[in-house]
Write an enzyme that holds these catalytic residues in place. Structure first.
Site: not given
Length: 480
Positions: A304, A397, A182
């Protein structure tokens, strides 16, 4: 023995050693607030390195994410520190090195959570390093008269420390793999283009982040002015330094919520689309290109955005109107693009189509563009669906982290992985990361525009797919 002095760590039952909380830069407070990282002070005697050091200041995650995302908060000013796990403490081993950058939207994250324990990497012959870098206002808010991207400067300073010291821990300073998730992966996307980082790492793994998220200076100034207005101060470094830290962190958290509630580009600039007021400030950023000198492994997770839709109950509440407006904001024609996404998901509600589209815009397409720009890159997709939230959380995610770190038994990951994490997926994914760091090859063919070879990690075992979801990918040509 480091260049600043000796450190004493801990040896585990399996023979791996850990050294925790070693400062790589001076505390970034007082006269050093909002300044580039300064070298750490030397010490005499032997420094205890058996416990984690302080974490950078940050506000805690808000519910429900506080129960899902591992986080650690340790008070103290000496927060620019790192941790080392090694199977061979002492010089001479010349083992591959992996350096971890945590995610957290540039406002959260800490290297000291058990989720980022490097024992499994050390077990498999890698010297593993995790590091803290400045976040939020201190790390990324644009302030006139002081350097931008102070959190990235921290990362560079840590890489310099690793270059100069890692041989003492058994690592090879000429074989360093930088990897992150990320915000950590986005950081790497920026560092690939930063001459100050050239030569400090030789391979990189970017998980759910690439080179498409940043703020242009004009947008960064808007955010600074808005945050200063909330605090009732002038938008200067001195004024922000005078704000009590707890008040500053509260205002930061409120700022992020305000962007999500009112995503107006006229107010927030680029941050209106990704809801991140703190991110690298750059005039422009292109994918790294063939001359970056770094071997790449890059990818994303299949679903995600479910992390942000399912725990908040938005997945089945999101309207068709919101879906169409978001497609338009991303530059797609809703009448052409949405049927393509629906064709592959019969009966999907608008929130499920929204997840697929936002996942592409935010994560998958930037990863593809980066791989396209660097010949010989490798592409992966994590598709193992979690059983959490009755299976609705999916391959969301952060869902890959427990598998990459081979920590399926860590309670910190349980809320996201669910009750039945897949051992075979961890073996395959963690093994591929170690292989890439060791040899430069993860075990499958490189990504080329003619084939678009992608390794899929899911319950059926790792398997190569050519150009997954090609019709959806094609929607973004010339758009993203």
């Amino acid at each position: 023995m480091t260049k600043q002095g000796a450190v004493r760590g801990t040896v585990s039952a399996d023979g791996t050693a850990s050294f925790l909380g070693i400062p790589y830069a001076a505390p970034p407070f007082g006269a050093r607030r909002f300044q580039p990282p300064a070298p750490p002070a030397a010490w005499t005697g032997t420094r205890d390195a058996t416990t984690h050091g302080p974490t950078p200041p940050k506000a805690p995650y808000t519910p429900p994410f506080d129960a899902l995302i591992p986080e650690a908060m340790i008070p103290g000013e000496d927060c620019l520190n790192l941790n080392v796990w090694t199977p061979s403490p002492g010089p001479g081993a010349r083992l591959p090195v992996m350096v971890w950058l945590y995610g957290g939207a540039f406002a959260n994250g800490a290297a000291s959570t058990s989720a980022y324990d490097g024992s499994a990497f050390a077990r498999d012959g890698v010297v593993f390093v995790s590091l803290n870098y400045r976040l939020g206002t201190d790390g990324f808010l644009h302030l006139d008269g002081v350097p931008d991207n102070r959190g990235l400067l921290d990362q560079i300073a840590a890489l310099e420390w690793i270059r100069d010291n890692i041989a003492a821990f058994g690592g090879d300073p000429d074989r360093i793999t930088l990897f992150g998730h990320s915000a950590g992966a986005i950081s790497i996307g920026v560092l690939l283009n930063d001459t100050r980082a050239r030569g400090l790492f030789h391979r990189a793994i970017l998980q759910s982040g690439a080179a498409h998220h940043f703020l242009r200076p004009a947008s960064a100034r808007r955010i600074t002015a808005h945050l200063a207005g909330k605090l009732g101060i002038e938008p200067t470094a001195d004024a922000f330094a005078a704000v009590p830290l707890d008040r500053l962190l509260t205002a930061q958290a409120e700022l992020r919520r305000e962007i999500g509630a009112r995503p107006d580009p006229a107010v927030w600039g680029e941050a209106a689309l990704n809801a991140m007021p703190f991110e690298p400030v750059i005039d422009g950023l292109a994918p790294a290109g063939p001359d970056c000198g770094v071997d790449l492994l890059v990818g994303s997770n299949r679903e995600e955005y479910r992390l942000f839709l399912v725990p908040t109950e938005r997945l089945h509440l999101l309207s068709e109107t919101k879906l169409r407006a978001t497609a338009e904001a991303y530059g797609l024609d809703p009448d052409k693009a949405l049927p393509v996404y629906r064709d592959a998901r019969p009966g999907a509600v608008p929130g499920e189509i929204f997840d697929a589209m936002v996942t592409d815009w935010f994560y998958r397409i930037p990863a593809i563009r980066l791989a396209e720009s660097v010949p010989g890159s490798y592409m992966y997709e994590f598709a193992r669906r979690s059983s959490a939230f009755d299976g609705r959380l999916g391959a969301c995610h952060g869902g890959e982290l427990a598998y990459v770190f081979d920590r399926l038994d860590d309670p910190a990951y349980a809320p996201m992985t669910g009750e039945d994490p897949a051992r075979a997926v961890a073996d395959a994914m963690h093994g591929a990361w170690v292989a890439f760091a060791t040899t430069g090859e993860p075990g499958w063919a490189a990504y080329e525009p003619s084939s678009r070879t992608t390794m899929i990690f899911d319950d059926t075992g790792p398997g190569v797919v050519k150009d997954p979801r090609a019709a959806e990918r094609a929607l973004w040509e010339g758009v993203r």
